[in-house]
Motif scaffolding. Structure first.
Motif, PDB file in Angstrom:
ATOM      1  N   UNK A  13      -1.536  -5.732  -0.556  1.00 52.43           N
ATOM      2  CA  UNK A  13      -2.357  -5.088  -2.129  1.00 52.43           C
ATOM      3  C   UNK A  13      -2.802  -4.022  -1.416  1.00 52.43           C
ATOM      4  N   UNK A  14      -3.260  -3.113  -2.287  1.00 54.15           N
ATOM      5  CA  UNK A  14      -4.380  -1.488  -2.326  1.00 54.15           C
ATOM      6  C   UNK A  14      -5.834  -2.478  -1.558  1.00 54.15           C
ATOM      7  N   UNK A  15      -6.132  -3.537  -1.149  1.00 55.50           N
ATOM      8  CA  UNK A  15      -7.425  -4.337  -1.212  1.00 55.50           C
ATOM      9  C   UNK A  15      -7.308  -5.961  -1.253  1.00 55.50           C
ATOM     10  N   UNK A  16      -8.464  -6.350  -0.573  1.00 55.60           N
ATOM     11  CA  UNK A  16      -9.211  -7.940  -0.325  1.00 55.60           C
ATOM     12  C   UNK A  16      -9.354  -8.330  -1.170  1.00 55.60           C
ATOM     13  N   UNK A  17      -9.451  -7.369  -2.359  1.00 53.04           N
ATOM     14  CA  UNK A  17     -10.385  -8.477  -4.047  1.00 53.04           C
ATOM     15  C   UNK A  17      -8.930  -8.705  -5.076  1.00 53.04           C
ATOM     16  N   UNK A  18      -9.149 -10.241  -4.853  1.00 60.93           N
ATOM     17  CA  UNK A  18      -7.755 -10.033  -5.968  1.00 60.93           C
ATOM     18  C   UNK A  18      -8.472  -9.631  -7.150  1.00 60.93           C
ATOM     19  N   UNK A  19      -9.092  -9.644  -7.706  1.00 57.02           N
ATOM     20  CA  UNK A  19      -9.594  -9.371  -9.178  1.00 57.02           C
ATOM     21  C   UNK A  19      -8.889  -8.009  -8.999  1.00 57.02           C
ATOM     22  N   UNK A  76      -7.988   2.690   4.510  1.00 56.08           N
ATOM     23  CA  UNK A  76      -7.793   1.210   5.366  1.00 56.08           C
ATOM     24  C   UNK A  76      -7.369  -0.028   5.158  1.00 56.08           C
ATOM     25  N   UNK A  77      -6.531   0.139   4.067  1.00 53.07           N
ATOM     26  CA  UNK A  77      -5.205  -0.580   3.055  1.00 53.07           C
ATOM     27  C   UNK A  77      -3.693  -0.481   4.207  1.00 53.07           C
ATOM     28  N   UNK A 107      -1.283  -2.008   6.541  1.00 52.62           N
ATOM     29  CA  UNK A 107       0.341  -2.904   6.520  1.00 52.62           C
ATOM     30  C   UNK A 107       1.153  -1.262   6.230  1.00 52.62           C
ATOM     31  N   UNK A 108       0.929  -0.042   6.485  1.00 47.70           N
ATOM     32  CA  UNK A 108       1.564   0.968   6.903  1.00 47.70           C
ATOM     33  C   UNK A 108       2.433   1.887   5.634  1.00 47.70           C
ATOM     34  N   UNK A 109       1.721   1.589   4.343  1.00 47.56           N
ATOM     35  CA  UNK A 109       2.494   2.121   3.422  1.00 47.56           C
ATOM     36  C   UNK A 109       1.509   2.486   2.751  1.00 47.56           C
ATOM     37  N   UNK A 110       2.073   4.075   2.703  1.00 51.78           N
ATOM     38  CA  UNK A 110       0.920   5.459   2.432  1.00 51.78           C
ATOM     39  C   UNK A 110       0.858   5.712   0.974  1.00 51.78           C
ATOM     40  N   UNK A 111       0.232   5.651  -0.350  1.00 54.69           N
ATOM     41  CA  UNK A 111       0.323   6.147  -1.520  1.00 54.69           C
ATOM     42  C   UNK A 111       1.729   7.297  -1.936  1.00 54.69           C
ATOM     43  N   UNK A 112       1.954   8.167  -1.143  1.00 54.30           N
ATOM     44  CA  UNK A 112       2.915   8.857  -1.254  1.00 54.30           C
ATOM     45  C   UNK A 112       4.478   8.432  -0.852  1.00 54.30           C
TER      46      UNK A 112
END
Length: 72
Positions: free
Chosen positions: A15-21, A56-57, A61-66
Motif C-alpha cells: 500500500x501507499x502507507x501504514x494507516x489503514x484508514x 518511504x513506501x 515495496x519497490x513500486x514508484x508512482x510512475x
C-alpha cells in the motif's frame, strides 16, 4: 488428508502507507501452494494509483508512482 497436506492460499497487499484508514492499494498478490510448499498458482495485480506513492513506501515495496501509473 490432513489440513497441512491440502493446498493453501496466501493473500498480500502493498500500500501507499501504514494507516489503514488512508492507505491505498498499490499491489495485490495471491499464491496457491500445495502441502509441500510448491507454488501451484500465483497472480499479482498492480493498481494505477491516483495519488503519489510516498518515497518511504516505494522504498519498501519497490513500486514508484510512475511505474504504477504506467503499468497499473
Amino acid at each position: 488428508n490432513s489440513w497441512h497436506e491440502l493446498p493453501h492460499a496466501a493473500f498480500d497487499l502493498e500500500t501507499t502507507g501504514r494507516d489503514p484508514q488512508t492507505a491505498r492499494i498499490v499491489t495485490a498478490s495471491i499464491i496457491l501452494v500445495n502441502g509441500r510448499g510448491e507454488v501451484l498458482k500465483h497472480h499479482e495485480w498492480l493498481a494505477a494509483v491516483e495519488e503519489d506513492i510516498p518515497d518511504e513506501a516505494a522504498a519498501i515495496h519497490g513500486v514508484s508512482t510512475e511505474r504504477a501509473r504506467a503499468e497499473g
